[in-house]
Design a protein around this motif. Sequence first.
Motif, PDB file in Angstrom:
ATOM      1  N   ARG A  74       0.917  -1.180   0.190  1.00 27.55           N
ATOM      2  CA  ARG A  74       0.286   0.066  -0.003  1.00 27.55           C
ATOM      3  C   ARG A  74       0.797   1.325  -0.060  1.00 27.55           C
ATOM      4  O   ARG A  74       0.377   2.235  -0.480  1.00 27.55           O
ATOM      5  CB  ARG A  74      -0.873   0.098   1.017  1.00 27.55           C
ATOM      6  CG  ARG A  74      -2.023  -0.983   1.031  1.00 27.55           C
ATOM      7  CD  ARG A  74      -2.847  -1.253   2.421  1.00 27.55           C
ATOM      8  NE  ARG A  74      -3.489   0.045   2.566  1.00 27.55           N
ATOM      9  CZ  ARG A  74      -4.328   0.059   3.772  1.00 27.55           C
ATOM     10  NH1 ARG A  74      -4.396  -1.049   4.356  1.00 27.55           N
ATOM     11  NH2 ARG A  74      -4.972   1.186   3.821  1.00 27.55           N
ATOM     12  N   GLU A  77       2.089   1.679  -3.699  1.00 28.22           N
ATOM     13  CA  GLU A  77       1.006   2.356  -4.588  1.00 28.22           C
ATOM     14  C   GLU A  77       0.911   3.707  -4.388  1.00 28.22           C
ATOM     15  O   GLU A  77       0.721   4.606  -5.543  1.00 28.22           O
ATOM     16  CB  GLU A  77      -0.453   1.825  -3.918  1.00 28.22           C
ATOM     17  CG  GLU A  77      -0.705   0.170  -4.438  1.00 28.22           C
ATOM     18  CD  GLU A  77      -0.838   0.134  -5.885  1.00 28.22           C
ATOM     19  OE1 GLU A  77      -1.779   1.051  -6.288  1.00 28.22           O
ATOM     20  OE2 GLU A  77      -0.150  -0.520  -6.555  1.00 28.22           O
ATOM     21  N   ASN A  78       1.016   4.476  -3.264  1.00 28.71           N
ATOM     22  CA  ASN A  78       1.109   5.909  -2.950  1.00 28.71           C
ATOM     23  C   ASN A  78       2.397   6.508  -3.643  1.00 28.71           C
ATOM     24  O   ASN A  78       2.686   7.545  -3.953  1.00 28.71           O
ATOM     25  CB  ASN A  78       1.038   6.074  -1.380  1.00 28.71           C
ATOM     26  CG  ASN A  78      -0.371   5.866  -0.858  1.00 28.71           C
ATOM     27  OD1 ASN A  78      -1.296   5.754  -1.755  1.00 28.71           O
ATOM     28  ND2 ASN A  78      -0.306   5.640   0.525  1.00 28.71           N
ATOM     29  N   LYS A  80       4.205   5.351  -6.315  1.00 31.28           N
ATOM     30  CA  LYS A  80       4.177   5.111  -7.615  1.00 31.28           C
ATOM     31  C   LYS A  80       4.620   6.086  -8.403  1.00 31.28           C
ATOM     32  O   LYS A  80       5.621   6.023  -9.381  1.00 31.28           O
ATOM     33  CB  LYS A  80       3.035   4.421  -8.062  1.00 31.28           C
ATOM     34  CG  LYS A  80       3.392   3.369  -9.263  1.00 31.28           C
ATOM     35  CD  LYS A  80       1.934   3.016  -9.994  1.00 31.28           C
ATOM     36  CE  LYS A  80       1.054   1.982  -8.834  1.00 31.28           C
ATOM     37  NZ  LYS A  80       0.034   1.402  -9.584  1.00 31.28           N
ATOM     38  N   HIS A  82       5.915   9.197  -7.562  1.00 31.36           N
ATOM     39  CA  HIS A  82       6.677  10.179  -7.039  1.00 31.36           C
ATOM     40  C   HIS A  82       8.204  10.186  -7.693  1.00 31.36           C
ATOM     41  O   HIS A  82       8.691   8.759  -7.934  1.00 31.36           O
ATOM     42  CB  HIS A  82       6.755   9.939  -5.649  1.00 31.36           C
ATOM     43  CG  HIS A  82       7.230  11.089  -4.672  1.00 31.36           C
ATOM     44  ND1 HIS A  82       8.671  11.469  -4.717  1.00 31.36           N
ATOM     45  CD2 HIS A  82       6.675  11.841  -4.028  1.00 31.36           C
ATOM     46  CE1 HIS A  82       8.799  12.440  -3.774  1.00 31.36           C
ATOM     47  NE2 HIS A  82       7.521  12.726  -3.423  1.00 31.36           N
ATOM     48  N   GLU A 194      -4.142   4.817   8.356  1.00 31.40           N
ATOM     49  CA  GLU A 194      -4.470   5.275   6.969  1.00 31.40           C
ATOM     50  C   GLU A 194      -4.017   6.728   7.015  1.00 31.40           C
ATOM     51  O   GLU A 194      -3.514   6.833   5.667  1.00 31.40           O
ATOM     52  CB  GLU A 194      -5.960   5.405   6.908  1.00 31.40           C
ATOM     53  CG  GLU A 194      -6.736   3.877   7.119  1.00 31.40           C
ATOM     54  CD  GLU A 194      -6.161   3.003   6.201  1.00 31.40           C
ATOM     55  OE1 GLU A 194      -5.974   3.386   4.894  1.00 31.40           O
ATOM     56  OE2 GLU A 194      -5.953   1.644   6.532  1.00 31.40           O
ATOM     57  N   ARG A 198      -0.835   8.162   4.238  1.00 33.07           N
ATOM     58  CA  ARG A 198      -1.277   9.187   3.158  1.00 33.07           C
ATOM     59  C   ARG A 198       0.098  10.194   3.189  1.00 33.07           C
ATOM     60  O   ARG A 198       0.036  10.882   2.275  1.00 33.07           O
ATOM     61  CB  ARG A 198      -2.442   9.758   3.681  1.00 33.07           C
ATOM     62  CG  ARG A 198      -3.770   8.860   3.216  1.00 33.07           C
ATOM     63  CD  ARG A 198      -5.056   9.532   3.522  1.00 33.07           C
ATOM     64  NE  ARG A 198      -5.255  10.906   3.061  1.00 33.07           N
ATOM     65  CZ  ARG A 198      -5.650  11.297   1.843  1.00 33.07           C
ATOM     66  NH1 ARG A 198      -5.765  10.394   1.058  1.00 33.07           N
ATOM     67  NH2 ARG A 198      -5.751  12.477   1.502  1.00 33.07           N
ATOM     68  N   ARG A 201       6.178  10.151   2.479  1.00 31.26           N
ATOM     69  CA  ARG A 201       6.895  10.599   1.424  1.00 31.26           C
ATOM     70  C   ARG A 201       8.274  10.138   1.161  1.00 31.26           C
ATOM     71  O   ARG A 201       9.023   9.915   2.134  1.00 31.26           O
ATOM     72  CB  ARG A 201       7.073  12.161   1.108  1.00 31.26           C
ATOM     73  CG  ARG A 201       5.601  13.062   1.304  1.00 31.26           C
ATOM     74  CD  ARG A 201       4.945  12.443   0.052  1.00 31.26           C
ATOM     75  NE  ARG A 201       3.503  13.578  -0.094  1.00 31.26           N
ATOM     76  CZ  ARG A 201       2.398  12.896   0.365  1.00 31.26           C
ATOM     77  NH1 ARG A 201       2.331  11.624   0.986  1.00 31.26           N
ATOM     78  NH2 ARG A 201       1.344  13.679   0.231  1.00 31.26           N
TER      79      ARG A 201
END
Length: 431
Positions: A74, A77-78, A80, A82, A194, A198, A201
């Motif tokens: 997960r 996925e966030n 991807k 960057h 969660e 989010r 970074r």
Amino acid sequence: MEYRNEQLAEEKVFKDPVHRYVHVRDKVIWDLIGTPEFQRLRRIKQLGTSFYTFHGAEHSRFNHSLGVYEIVRRILENFKEHPDWNEEERLLCLTAGLLHDLGHGPFSHSFEKVFDLDHEDFTREIILGDTNVNNILKRVHPDFPQDVADVIGKTYSNKLVVSLISSQIDADRMDYLQRDAYFTGVSYGHFDMERILRVMRPMEDQVVIKATGMHAVEDYIMSRYQMYWQVYFHPVTRSSEVILTKILHRARYLYKNNYSFKLPPLHFETFFEGKPTLEDYLKLDESIVLYYFQIWKEEDDEILSDLCNRFVNRHLFKYIEFNPNHQLEQWMELHKLFTEAGINPDYYLEVDSSSDLPYDFYRPGEDEERLPIHLLMQNDELKELSRQSEIVEAISGKKRTDHKLYYPSDFIEGLADKSRVKKRILEILEG
């Protein structure tokens, strides 16, 4: 299609009580899950003997390993889109997350302590040795097993990849805090994962957190602090660990002294001799260990028989607060009194100490250097977490240690009521 990029015809999912679903599309990951070495983790409990304290804590290293994999998936996925993330590292991260606990033995840390083993060494051996796991990893690339081992061993060149699996805010900790809280039934380990996912970074050599997510990270740090003292270091769990280690010490002592076991301890022989092979290690899981403990309840050796009965039937040692550094005279006197009373202090008197450092900033050159958690400010500047958070600053670098003395209260109660030895033992234990 190249094996590295091969996808399953249809996505596989595992129902999971913590993450709801664990999603698998990569053929490599699916094949690794199916190996005997990975399936063995079903027979290794995540929390060792904690089930004696929290009856729901029966979950396995298998559960946890899938959970870590899912969190890594997960996160990536966030990442991807960057610019600081290299998608070529994706499969390496997923694989390292899945396999990071592969080398854990039965009852994990207690077992390691008795036989002077390191589960990380065995994780490396399974990944690099003649195993099904190694065969699958080599199909990706001949160097891929070494890359996975290096990530888990924290020596891989890309520190960003390492930080996803091993840092002060990583997928491993985020899974075990929530999973262990769920199965023990406590509320301490819950935090807003969660939100953290989010605001994560990727940067050149570490994962950082957007400053707007600081409060979610504070919650995570405090959750970890509470879980260690309320669950992982629970004194009742430590009592069962003390008995477990005493059983293994006694069995090894008897083996070394040519004691005739009713059932020869074949699965333990190379461990008792200090030369376990990888094959021996992989054969030994908790079901095997518990089988021997059941058999050893009937042994002629009274100490081994008693300790196994205590462990199997949860007849644990009592405990008191006791710091041997400040109470050395009482410790030495108790040893002498136990011996006089016919209670072997080597097996029935033990001080167990636990300590934890919930969060620390970077201290170069010290043991177990810890990379700090960095916040990414609005102006793209990085600030170390404890410099921005008063909550985290209050516990940063503060190591808390707890000492307990464990002993069999029933043996002491069984001494003659008016005996000098019993009276003096009770005086020391009752302060």
